[in-house]
Design a protein around this motif. Structure first.
Motif, short mmCIF file in Angstrom:
data_model
loop_
_atom_site.label_atom_id
_atom_site.label_comp_id
_atom_site.label_asym_id
_atom_site.label_seq_id
_atom_site.Cartn_x
_atom_site.Cartn_y
_atom_site.Cartn_z
N ASP A 89 26.95 57.01 8.33
CA ASP A 89 26.33 56.65 7.06
C ASP A 89 26.99 55.37 6.56
O ASP A 89 27.99 54.92 7.10
N GLY A 90 26.40 54.77 5.52
CA GLY A 90 27.05 53.62 4.90
C GLY A 90 26.79 52.29 5.58
O GLY A 90 27.50 51.32 5.34
N SER A 155 24.21 61.72 -0.46
CA SER A 155 23.93 61.00 0.79
C SER A 155 22.44 61.01 1.12
O SER A 155 21.94 60.08 1.74
MG MG Z 1 23.24 56.55 3.23
#
Ligand code: MG
Ligand code: ADP
Length: 516
Positions: A89-90, A155
Motif C-alpha cells: 500500500d502507499g 486503507s
Molecule cells: Mg492505499
C-alpha cells in the motif's frame, strides 16, 4: 548510433536541462496518480494495447499501465512497484512525495546554487529523522483492538465498495487470529488466501478452496472426516516413449501388462494408507491409474504445486514423493469435510487439522471490478499486517505534517537543514493533496492544521479541524516510513543524475528510437 554521441561533453546549461527534464518526468508520473489520493480521490480509466478497459484507483496499477519511455519515469514506476511488494500500500503517497522532493531539490540546486550532492545527503538524513519521529508517534495495536478495524477501513476508504470489503477483511483476520503469528510477527500470506470469482457472493470460508472440479463426475461429491493424501509420486511409471518404432507385438503386450500391474500396485499402496481423498500433484497421470482411482470411488483431484504448500500446512499432510513415503505413519492430513460445489467448479477443504487458514472469495460482476475488488482486499490485509507488526499513526496526512515542526526543532545545521526543507515539502504534500482532492484549498487547510495538536488533521467532509485518532483515520506506520524512504530514493537518484552527462543523451536516444 555511436558511442561518441553518448559521451559528448555538454555545456553547463544543458546539464540543467537534464535536471529539468528528469524532474519533470517525476512530476508527470505523479500527476497521473495524484488525483486518486485519499478517500475522495477519483478513478482512472485505463485502456491497454488490446483495447481492454480497466478502471482503477490503485496507484501501482495505474503506474504499471503507463507506457512511459523516459528512463526516470520508469524508475519511479519500479520503485512504486517495490513499495507495493514490500508493504502492499502507499504507492500514490510515495510518488506524490517523490515529486515534491525533486521539485524542492531542484529549486535548491538551481535557485540557491546548493551542490546536488549536498541536497542528496540532506535528503538522506531528513528521511532518517522523519522516519524516526514517525516511529516515536506510532501506537502499537493488537488483533482485537478497534484500531485494527480503523486501519483497514482507512486503507480501503478510497476503494470501490471499500466499507463492505473492509468488514470482510476484518472478519478473515480475526478468524485466523493469533494463528497467523510467527515468532511474534504476523504473516497473513501464509494463512489468508484471497481468490476472485465472478458470479459468486463475497464470503470468508474457514478453510481452503481449490479452483477446479474433481477428477471425474462418477466419484463422490463429498467426503466427511477426510483423510488426505498429497501425491507427488510418479503416476506414469511406464512411458510410451520406451517403445521403439519397430517394436514387436509381444513387446507392446508386455509393456501394457507391466503398465497395468504397476498402476494397480500404486493405487493399492495409496489406498492402503487409509486415504479417502487423494490430491494429485504429479506431473503426469497414467490413464490406468486415473481409471482405477475412479473405479475405487475415491475422491481425487489435481492440485497445483503452489497449492501443495497450503494444503499441507492446513491439513498436516506430508506430500508423498516415493512409494516408501506411503508407509510413513504421519503421511496423511485431516479435514472435517472435503466437497465440490459443482455449479462453481470449486472444491472446499473445511476445518483442517491445523485450523489456521481462511479463504476470502471476492466477487465482481465484470472481470475489471472483480480484479479491482481483489486488489482492494489484498491492500486491506497488507495494511492490517503492517499495522499489527509495527503500529499505527494518524492518517489523512496528519502524522506526516506534525513531524515537520519536530524535525525543525532538532536544530540541525548545515546540509542536514537543507534536507529537512526538502523532506518537509514532501511531508506536507500528502495532506494538501488529500484535501485538494476533496474539493478544498489544500494549501490553506494545511496551514490551519499545522497549528493543531499532534493527532489532529482536517475533516475531509467539512474542512474543519478534527482528531484523526478519534474518528479512526489510521495508517500503518510501515506504509508511511516505506513510502518516505521510497520517495527519498527516487529523489536522490534523480537529483544525482544532474551530474551524469550520459543520462540525457541516453534518454534522447530512447525517445528518437521509440519514434522510429
Ligand atoms: Mg492505499
Ligand atoms: P495510497 O496509494 O498512497 O495508499 P490512497 O488513495 O489509498 O493512496 O490514500 C491513502 C491516504 O488516504 C492515506 O494517507 C490515508 O490516511 C488517507 N485517508 C483515508 N481515509 C481518510 C479519511 N477519512 N480522511 C482523511 N484521509 C484519509
Amino acid at each position: 548510433m555511436t558511442n561518441t554521441s553518448v559521451w559528448r561533453p555538454m555545456a553547463q546549461n544543458i546539464e540543467f536541462d537534464a535536471l529539468e527534464s528528469n524532474v519533470n518526468a517525476v512530476i508527470a508520473v505523479a500527476d497521473t496518480v495524484r488525483t486518486t489520493l485519499g478517500p475522495k480521490g477519483l478513478d482512472k480509466l485505463l485502456i491497454d494495447q488490446a483495447m481492454n478497459r480497466h478502471v482503477s484507483n490503485d496507484g501501482v496499477t495505474i503506474l504499471l499501465s503507463l507506457k512511459t519511455i523516459h528512463p526516470v519515469a520508469r524508475m519511479v514506476v519500479e520503485i512504486a512497484e517495490r513499495q507495493e511488494q514490500l508493504v502492499g500500500d502507499g504507492t500514490t503517497t510515495a510518488v506524490v512525495m517523490a515529486a515534491e522532493m525533486v521539485k524542492e531539490g531542484k529549486r535548491l540546486i538551481k535557485e540557491l546554487g546548493v551542490h546536488p550532492t549536498k541536497v542528496v545527503e540532506g535528503i538522506e538524513s531528513g528521511v532518517y529523522y522523519a522516519c524516526e519521529l514517525l516511529e516515536k508517534a506510532a501506537k502499537k495495536i493488537s488483533i482485537d483492538d478497534v484500531e485494527l478495524e480503523h486501519v483497514v477501513n482507512t486503507s480501503l476508504a478510497s476503494k470501490l465498495d471499500g466499507k463492505r470489503l473492509a468488514s470482510i477483511v476484518i472478519s478473515a483476520i480475526r478468524a485466523v487470529g493469533n494463528n497467523a503469528s510467527y515468532n511474534g510477527s504476523y504473516d497473513f500470506d501464509k494463512s489468508i488466501k484471497i481468490v476472485r470469482r465472478m458470479n459468486m457472493d463475497d464470503k470468508v470460508i474457514s478453510g481452503l478452496i481449490l479452483e477446479r472440479g474433481r477428477l471425474d463426475k462418477d466419484i463422490p461429491l463429498e467426503v466427511k472426516n477426510a483423510r488426505i493424501l498429497i501425491c507427488k509420486l510418479d503416476l506414469k511409471p511406464v512411458k510410451e516413449s520406451w517403445l521403439k518404432e519397430n517394436s514387436r507385438y509381444e513387446d507392446i503386450l508386455t509393456m501394457e501388462k507391466d503398465r497395468v500391474t504397476k498402476a494397480k500396485e500404486i493405487v493399492d499402496a495409496m489406498l492402503a494408507t487409509g486415504a479417502n481423498v487423494i490430491l494429485i500433484a504429479s506431473p503426469e497421470i497414467d490413464d490406468v491409474v486415473e481409471n482405477l482411482l475412479i473405479s475405487r470411488r475415491v475422491f481425487a483431484a489435481i492440485i497445483s504445486t503452489d497449492e501443495i504448500e497450503h494444503v499441507a500446512r492446513y491439513t498436516n499432510a506430508k506430500p508423498a514423493r516415493f512409494m516408501d513415503d506411503l508407509k510413513l505413519p504421519d503421511i496423511l492430513g485431516y479435514a472435517d469435510r472435503v466437497y465440490e460445489d459443482e455449479d462453481n467448479n470449486i472444491i472446499y477443504i473445511e476445518n483442517g487439522k491445523n485450523k489456521n487458514i481462511v479463504t476470502i472469495i471476492v466477487s465482481g460482476t465484470t472481470k475489471e471490478t472483480s480484479l479491482e475488488r481483489w486488489r482492494a482486499v489484498r491492500d486491506g490485509v497488507n495494511a492490517a499486517e503492517a499495522a499489527l507488526n509495527k503500529g499505527v499513526v494518524v492518517g489523512g496526512g496528519a502524522a506526516e505534517l506534525h513531524v515537520i515542526d519536530k524535525m525543525k526543532s532538532l536544530k540541525l545545521k548545515g546540509l542536514e537543514q537543507v534536507g529537512i526543507d526538502v523532506v518537509a515539502a514532501a511531508l506536507e504534500s500528502i495532506m494538501r493533496q488529500i484535501l485538494t482532492n476533496a474539493g478544498f484549498n489544500g494549501l490553506e487547510k494545511v496551514m490551519t492544521a499545522k497549528a493543531l495538536q499532534d493527532t489532529f488533521g482536517i475533516d475531509i467532509n467539512t474542512g474543519e479541524p478534527i482528531d484523526m485518532m478519534e474518528i479512526g483515520v489510521l495508517d500503518p506506520l510501515l506504509v508511511k516510513t516505506t513510502a518516505l524512504k521510497a520517495a527519498g530514493e527516487i529523489a536522490k537518484a534523480v537529483l544525482r543524475i544532474d551530474r551524469n552527462l550520459a543520462a540525457d543523451d541516453l534518454s534522447q536516444q530512447a525517445l528518437s528510437e521509440s519514434k522510429r
